[in-house]
Design an enzyme around this catalytic site. Structure first.
Site, PDB file in Angstrom:
ATOM      1  N   GLU A 271      -3.608   0.257  -4.154  1.00 44.75           N
ATOM      2  CA  GLU A 271      -4.298  -0.988  -3.755  1.00 44.75           C
ATOM      3  C   GLU A 271      -5.692  -1.057  -4.374  1.00 44.75           C
ATOM      4  O   GLU A 271      -6.660  -1.475  -3.731  1.00 44.75           O
ATOM      5  CB  GLU A 271      -4.342  -1.094  -2.227  1.00 44.75           C
ATOM      6  CG  GLU A 271      -2.960  -1.087  -1.595  1.00 44.75           C
ATOM      7  CD  GLU A 271      -2.975  -1.095  -0.074  1.00 44.75           C
ATOM      8  OE1 GLU A 271      -4.034  -1.393   0.519  1.00 44.75           O
ATOM      9  OE2 GLU A 271      -1.934  -0.789   0.535  1.00 44.75           O
ATOM     10  N   GLU A 378       5.069  -0.222  -0.129  1.00 49.07           N
ATOM     11  CA  GLU A 378       4.748  -0.441   1.279  1.00 49.07           C
ATOM     12  C   GLU A 378       5.158  -1.847   1.676  1.00 49.07           C
ATOM     13  O   GLU A 378       4.877  -2.816   0.968  1.00 49.07           O
ATOM     14  CB  GLU A 378       3.248  -0.280   1.556  1.00 49.07           C
ATOM     15  CG  GLU A 378       2.701   1.116   1.411  1.00 49.07           C
ATOM     16  CD  GLU A 378       1.229   1.198   1.813  1.00 49.07           C
ATOM     17  OE1 GLU A 378       0.780   0.355   2.631  1.00 49.07           O
ATOM     18  OE2 GLU A 378       0.525   2.090   1.313  1.00 49.07           O
TER      19      GLU A 378
END
Length: 449
Positions: A271, A378
């Site tokens: 991320e 995820e």
């Protein structure tokens, strides 16, 4: 064969230079998606372990099947937040502390089948200074384990090994010296039961407390010192020394798994494409060239300095929806440092997919250009639901991993069952538990190499 590796590596370098300059072109995605990818991880690491080679070959084969339009499969995965299960009574689907491995076991409680992929998290720690003080860890005399709230790291390593090697009805009980608790990990059939991964929510280098709040950029020196991150990736600085201390903690635990030839899909520094420092981890929202240096420093330390060849490296940005993340292309470390590409998708839901397109397809399509296996790293949601029964037709990810307690918070039991019983899904455990893949054959193929 060696010349072929060199040519592929040079291609990867060129690709790594060009990709930051161009965004995804949907008109070219069909041709890109049809290209077959290399199936031998030794292209990146000529010394890759036999088990890492076996797992990567399997994942690359699934990716190539999808690209060629052949029937393919997706390994269903589950993240397990062992630190929350052990120490956070408010975590999960009922009040009170959970046994370690609770969310690894939970899909089997619902469906009778285990996930085929399990990701554990070695970081971020649990609000203790440094990496703990006390008696030596089982895995390294250099790192102690008896400080309160640190026993979960032993659970994480044991559980990762138990997925690859298999555990019987349960692991042998042990006393955790950090709190005196008796720890028993869930059994998964007694034989090889799947593949394992590890994330590392690393607190910022030099942080006084190892905990989640210190992983956030807004709580790190990067929030007020624009030159701090550059010092982290500069050899010889105090900041890089602190970084290497953190990476040595990670490497010590990975070394234990390497000694047992347990392959690990390692997913660090994820991320990274947050809009700015306020929106993510301390490594997010930084200058892309400095982020790439951070990844390369990590890689050189783990593979070069520590000699870890059981690793499959996963690079996973946030979705580039303008809210959760910006275009990630400039952050790509390069093909010579990455094996699998993925996305952490919290931008949309099965009921409301991004821009009304088939759910997750835009992220799947965008990652095609890297010529790597593609992974949903995820998600709160299982891929197949009443709202989206055909997700994997439009986006046949090689792995789909559900985040921790999201399994029960965001999915109905019927949707979990729909996913785990789908013909396109590869579950874990042994065949006696309804597993739909012979993980023992994968394990054996690694031993035969």
């Amino acid at each position: 064969m060696r010349k072929g590796w060199i040519r592929y590596a040079l291609f990867g370098v060129v690709l790594g230079v060009l990709l930051p300059l161009i965004g995804p072109d949907s008109a070219q995605m069909g041709a890109v998606a049809a290209r077959q990818i290399v199936t031998d991880v030794r292209v990146r690491d000529p010394q890759a372990s036999s088990s890492a080679r076996a797992v990567y070959t399997m994942l690359a084969g699934l990716e190539n099947d999808a690209r060629a339009g052949r029937p393919t499969h997706t390994v269903i995965g589950q993240h397990d937040e062992l630190q929350n299960e052990r120490y956070n009574a408010t975590y999960g689907d009922y009040p009170g502390r959970k046994p370690p491995g609770y969310y690894y076991r939970k899909p089997a409680d619902i469906t009778g089948r285990f996930p085929g992929f399990l990701e554990v998290d070695l970081g971020p720690g649990y609000q203790q200074s440094s990496w703990g003080v006390g008696e030596p860890r089982p895995y390294s005399a250099a790192w102690p384990s008896c400080r309160p709230y640190w026993g979960y790291t032993n659970d994480a390593v044991d559980l990762a090994a138990g997925v690859w090697e298999g555990m019987g009805s349960a692991s042998a009980p042990r006393r955790d010296c950090s709190d005196g608790a008796t720890v028993t990990l869930p059994g998964n059939g007694g034989g090889p039961a799947g593949i394992a991964g590890m994330s590392f929510h690393e607190p910022y280098p030099g942080s006084p407390v190892k905990g989640f709040t210190h992983t956030l950029c807004r709580n790190s020196p990067a929030a007020h010192d624009p030159k701090w991150f550059a010092r982290v990736v500069t050899p010889g600085t105090a900041e890089q020394h602190d970084l290497l201390v953190d990476l040595s903690f990670l490497a010590d635990h990975l070394s234990y798994l390497a000694a047992r030839d347990v392959p690990v899909l390692l997913r660090p520094y994820h991320e990274m494409n947050a809009r700015d420092c306020a929106g993510g981890f301390w490594w997010a929202g930084q200058r892309p060239e400095l982020y790439r240096k951070l990844w390369q420093t990590m890689y050189d330390y783990l593979v070069g300095t520590r000699g870890l060849h059981n690793l499959i490296f996963v690079w996973a940005p946030s979705p580039w929806d303008g809210k959760h993340g910006t275009d990630p292309w400039a952050y790509y470390p390069g093909s010579e440092y990455v094996d699998v590409v993925g996305v952490d998708d919290y931008s949309d839901t099965p009921e409301r997919p991004f821009r009304g397109e088939p759910w997750t397809q835009i992220w799947y399509r965008g990652l095609a250009r890297y010529d790597k296996p593609r992974m949903m790293a995820e998600s709160f949601h299982v891929p197949l639901s009443a709202a989206q029964p055909a997700t994997l037709t439009a986006a046949p990810w090689v792995i789909w991993s559900v985040w921790g307690s999201g399994l029960t918070k965001h999915n109905s039991p019927s949707d979990v069952q729909r996913t785990y019983y789908a013909s396109a899904i590869l579950t874990g455990g042994t065949s006696a538990q309804g597993g739909r893949f012979d993980w023992g054959s994968l394990h054996k193929s690694s031993l035969d190499r």
